[in-house]
Design a protein around this motif. Structure first.
Motif, PDB file in Angstrom:
ATOM      1  N   VAL A   9       8.083  -2.634 -14.480  1.00 16.10           N
ATOM      2  CA  VAL A   9       7.089  -3.312 -15.329  1.00 16.10           C
ATOM      3  C   VAL A   9       6.035  -3.994 -14.462  1.00 16.10           C
ATOM      4  CG1 VAL A   9       6.736  -5.170 -16.990  1.00 16.10           C
ATOM      5  CG2 VAL A   9       8.672  -3.620 -17.253  1.00 16.10           C
ATOM      6  N   LYS A  10       6.468  -4.656 -13.409  1.00 17.27           N
ATOM      7  CA  LYS A  10       5.514  -5.321 -12.518  1.00 17.27           C
ATOM      8  C   LYS A  10       4.632  -4.305 -11.803  1.00 17.27           C
ATOM      9  CE  LYS A  10       8.141  -9.542 -11.594  1.00 17.27           C
ATOM     10  NZ  LYS A  10       8.715 -10.412 -10.549  1.00 17.27           N
ATOM     11  N   LEU A  11       5.214  -3.156 -11.463  1.00 13.16           N
ATOM     12  CA  LEU A  11       4.445  -2.115 -10.795  1.00 13.16           C
ATOM     13  C   LEU A  11       3.362  -1.567 -11.711  1.00 13.16           C
ATOM     14  CD1 LEU A  11       4.130  -0.464  -8.222  1.00 13.16           C
ATOM     15  CD2 LEU A  11       5.771   1.177  -9.147  1.00 13.16           C
ATOM     16  N   ILE A  12       3.672  -1.401 -12.983  1.00 10.37           N
ATOM     17  CA  ILE A  12       2.660  -0.967 -13.951  1.00 10.37           C
ATOM     18  C   ILE A  12       1.505  -1.961 -13.980  1.00 10.37           C
ATOM     19  CG2 ILE A  12       2.197  -0.630 -16.414  1.00 10.37           C
ATOM     20  CD1 ILE A  12       5.084   0.466 -16.636  1.00 10.37           C
ATOM     21  N   ALA A  13       1.838  -3.254 -13.989  1.00  7.46           N
ATOM     22  CA  ALA A  13       0.791  -4.284 -13.981  1.00  7.46           C
ATOM     23  C   ALA A  13      -0.046  -4.210 -12.712  1.00  7.46           C
ATOM     24  CB  ALA A  13       1.422  -5.672 -14.125  1.00  7.46           C
ATOM     25  N   LEU A  14       0.609  -3.969 -11.567  1.00 10.53           N
ATOM     26  CA  LEU A  14      -0.112  -3.857 -10.295  1.00 10.53           C
ATOM     27  C   LEU A  14      -1.078  -2.683 -10.323  1.00 10.53           C
ATOM     28  CD1 LEU A  14      -0.542  -4.569  -7.277  1.00 10.53           C
ATOM     29  CD2 LEU A  14       1.387  -3.062  -6.769  1.00 10.53           C
ATOM     30  N   LEU A  15      -0.623  -1.532 -10.823  1.00 12.96           N
ATOM     31  CA  LEU A  15      -1.487  -0.356 -10.873  1.00 12.96           C
ATOM     32  C   LEU A  15      -2.662  -0.572 -11.826  1.00 12.96           C
ATOM     33  CD1 LEU A  15       1.237   2.454 -10.876  1.00 12.96           C
ATOM     34  CD2 LEU A  15      -0.233   1.753  -8.980  1.00 12.96           C
ATOM     35  N   CYS A  16      -2.418  -1.231 -12.943  1.00 19.41           N
ATOM     36  CA  CYS A  16      -3.514  -1.554 -13.858  1.00 19.41           C
ATOM     37  C   CYS A  16      -4.524  -2.478 -13.196  1.00 19.41           C
ATOM     38  CB  CYS A  16      -2.965  -2.199 -15.135  1.00 19.41           C
ATOM     39  SG  CYS A  16      -2.036  -1.070 -16.205  1.00 19.41           S
ATOM     40  N   GLN A  17      -4.020  -3.422 -12.407  1.00 15.44           N
ATOM     41  CA  GLN A  17      -4.903  -4.322 -11.666  1.00 15.44           C
ATOM     42  C   GLN A  17      -5.778  -3.544 -10.690  1.00 15.44           C
ATOM     43  OE1 GLN A  17      -3.151  -6.930  -8.573  1.00 15.44           O
ATOM     44  NE2 GLN A  17      -3.993  -8.635  -9.748  1.00 15.44           N
ATOM     45  N   ARG A  18      -5.174  -2.545 -10.022  1.00 17.72           N
ATOM     46  CA  ARG A  18      -5.938  -1.722  -9.078  1.00 17.72           C
ATOM     47  C   ARG A  18      -7.024  -0.935  -9.810  1.00 17.72           C
ATOM     48  NH1 ARG A  18      -2.656  -0.756  -4.375  1.00 17.72           N
ATOM     49  NH2 ARG A  18      -1.910  -2.829  -3.799  1.00 17.72           N
ATOM     50  N   ILE A  19      -6.711  -0.417 -10.997  1.00 15.50           N
ATOM     51  CA  ILE A  19      -7.701   0.334 -11.780  1.00 15.50           C
ATOM     52  C   ILE A  19      -8.858  -0.575 -12.179  1.00 15.50           C
ATOM     53  CG2 ILE A  19      -8.108   1.546 -13.953  1.00 15.50           C
ATOM     54  CD1 ILE A  19      -5.220   2.594 -13.732  1.00 15.50           C
ATOM     55  N   ARG A  20      -8.535  -1.772 -12.642  1.00 21.85           N
ATOM     56  CA  ARG A  20      -9.585  -2.728 -13.013  1.00 21.85           C
ATOM     57  C   ARG A  20     -10.455  -3.086 -11.801  1.00 21.85           C
ATOM     58  NH1 ARG A  20      -8.856  -5.367 -17.928  1.00 21.85           N
ATOM     59  NH2 ARG A  20      -6.879  -4.916 -18.981  1.00 21.85           N
ATOM     60  N   TRP A  21      -9.798  -3.273 -10.643  1.00 20.46           N
ATOM     61  CA  TRP A  21     -10.540  -3.602  -9.418  1.00 20.46           C
ATOM     62  C   TRP A  21     -11.506  -2.487  -9.074  1.00 20.46           C
ATOM     63  CZ3 TRP A  21     -11.350  -1.631  -4.586  1.00 20.46           C
ATOM     64  CH2 TRP A  21     -11.824  -2.503  -3.624  1.00 20.46           C
ATOM     65  N   ALA A  22     -11.041  -1.222  -9.129  1.00 17.62           N
ATOM     66  CA  ALA A  22     -11.895  -0.091  -8.799  1.00 17.62           C
ATOM     67  C   ALA A  22     -13.063   0.023  -9.777  1.00 17.62           C
ATOM     68  CB  ALA A  22     -11.080   1.203  -8.798  1.00 17.62           C
ATOM     69  N   CYS A  44       0.845  -1.192   0.000  1.00 12.96           N
ATOM     70  CA  CYS A  44       0.000   0.000   0.000  1.00 12.96           C
ATOM     71  C   CYS A  44       0.881   1.242   0.000  1.00 12.96           C
ATOM     72  CB  CYS A  44      -0.962   0.024   1.191  1.00 12.96           C
ATOM     73  SG  CYS A  44      -0.193   0.163   2.819  1.00 12.96           S
ATOM     74  N   GLY A  45       0.322   2.333  -0.483  1.00 14.44           N
ATOM     75  CA  GLY A  45       1.031   3.596  -0.524  1.00 14.44           C
ATOM     76  C   GLY A  45       1.830   3.823  -1.783  1.00 14.44           C
ATOM     77  N   GLU A  46       1.619   2.975  -2.801  1.00 12.47           N
ATOM     78  CA  GLU A  46       2.469   3.063  -3.984  1.00 12.47           C
ATOM     79  C   GLU A  46       2.177   4.285  -4.855  1.00 12.47           C
ATOM     80  OE1 GLU A  46      -1.140   0.727  -5.046  1.00 12.47           O
ATOM     81  OE2 GLU A  46       0.292   0.660  -3.414  1.00 12.47           O
ATOM     82  N   ILE A  47       0.942   4.788  -4.843  1.00 14.42           N
ATOM     83  CA  ILE A  47       0.611   5.913  -5.727  1.00 14.42           C
ATOM     84  C   ILE A  47       1.387   7.163  -5.339  1.00 14.42           C
ATOM     85  CG2 ILE A  47      -1.232   7.460  -6.491  1.00 14.42           C
ATOM     86  CD1 ILE A  47      -3.165   5.131  -6.295  1.00 14.42           C
ATOM     87  N   ALA A  48       1.294   7.554  -4.068  1.00 14.93           N
ATOM     88  CA  ALA A  48       1.985   8.764  -3.616  1.00 14.93           C
ATOM     89  C   ALA A  48       3.499   8.599  -3.671  1.00 14.93           C
ATOM     90  CB  ALA A  48       1.537   9.129  -2.202  1.00 14.93           C
ATOM     91  N   VAL A  49       3.983   7.379  -3.466  1.00 19.60           N
ATOM     92  CA  VAL A  49       5.419   7.139  -3.544  1.00 19.60           C
ATOM     93  C   VAL A  49       5.929   7.400  -4.956  1.00 19.60           C
ATOM     94  CG1 VAL A  49       7.127   5.276  -3.572  1.00 19.60           C
ATOM     95  CG2 VAL A  49       5.651   5.570  -1.599  1.00 19.60           C
ATOM     96  N   LEU A  50       5.127   7.039  -5.949  1.00 16.06           N
ATOM     97  CA  LEU A  50       5.567   7.188  -7.332  1.00 16.06           C
ATOM     98  C   LEU A  50       5.530   8.630  -7.817  1.00 16.06           C
ATOM     99  CD1 LEU A  50       3.947   4.062  -9.016  1.00 16.06           C
ATOM    100  CD2 LEU A  50       6.380   4.504  -8.667  1.00 16.06           C
ATOM    101  N   ASP A  51       4.437   9.343  -7.538  1.00 12.73           N
ATOM    102  CA  ASP A  51       4.321  10.692  -8.106  1.00 12.73           C
ATOM    103  C   ASP A  51       4.818  11.798  -7.174  1.00 12.73           C
ATOM    104  OD1 ASP A  51       2.267  11.066  -6.262  1.00 12.73           O
ATOM    105  OD2 ASP A  51       0.657  10.991  -7.737  1.00 12.73           O
TER     106      ASP A  51
END
Length: 224
Positions: A127-140, A84-91
């Motif tokens: 690359v894996k992080l991009i996949a994780l974020l896409c997964q979160r978008i699909r979940w939402a 958790c917390g990956e969005i703010a960590v990235l941007d």
């Protein structure tokens, strides 16, 4: 086992870091430290600076958002192995939601600068992080679609099944929290839970729900 060795084992099991190889994982583990939270303790609030990425070793973290009138919306429940917390960590911006321990929890913490340096040196993690974020978008997106199109009975069954998959047959969640999670009044949630209790699908206990017949509950979840 040393803390660094334990971090390495946990990182190796996490989808984001698995496959990097022992040397890379050990280097990452050397950067981590441990944080403990009591039940109800706040990990971070919406608007806090995004200075670290958190991995859950044990326990439960609720991701929530609030409204000016005091209302609460439970966005997700995270358990052992989740990040958790990956969005703010990235941007580099502020936290987008609140994170609170639903039960006593232990986390490993990776500071933002260390994590960004890791992404530069290990493109596979990016690359894996991009996949994780896409997964979160699909979940939402799926959750939004459920809230609009599916009846409460199906939404409630799906969320309980998902929580049981992550946390086991005894789910530590109040009826009020469950109502917020599925977007329904507590009274409506209670009526449905009482009906399932009478059918032998679950038991209702103080602050938790014990699932007795997972197959029946999954059948309820498929009705949508």
């Amino acid at each position: 086992m040393t803390k660094q060795s334990e971090f390495a084992v946990l990182l190796g099991l996490n989808p984001l870091f698995s496959g990097l190889g022992a040397d890379s994982i050990n280097r990452i583990a050397a950067l981590c430290h441990t944080q403990y939270l009591a039940a109800g303790e706040i990990l971070f609030r919406k608007g806090d600076s995004g200075d670290a990425l958190f991995g859950i070793r044990r326990g439960q973290i609720r991701i929530e958002s609030g409204s000016p009138d005091g209302g609460r919306l439970t966005l997700n429940f995270l358990g052992a192995g989740d990040l958790c917390g990956e969005i703010a960590v990235l941007d580099g911006q502020t936290r987008t939601a609140d994170a609170t321990a639903g039960e006593p929890s232990e986390l490993f913490v990776l500071r933002r600068n260390d994590f960004l340096n890791l992404l530069e040196s290990e493109p596979r993690v990016a690359v894996k992080l991009i996949a994780l974020l896409c997964q979160r978008i699909r979940w939402a997106s799926d959750r939004f679609e459920e809230s609009v199109l599916l009846p409460l009975q199906v939404r409630l069954a799906r969320r309980l099944c998902a929580l049981a998959t992550d946390f086991g047959s005894e789910v530590y969640i109040s009826q009020e929290q469950l109502g917020i999670y599925v977007g329904a009044a507590r009274e409506s949630v209670n009526r449905q839970l009482q009906q399932w209790r009478q059918q032998g699908i679950l038991e209702i206990r103080r602050g938790r729900i014990l699932l007795l017949n997972a197959n029946r509950l999954r059948a309820e979840a498929r009705e949508g």
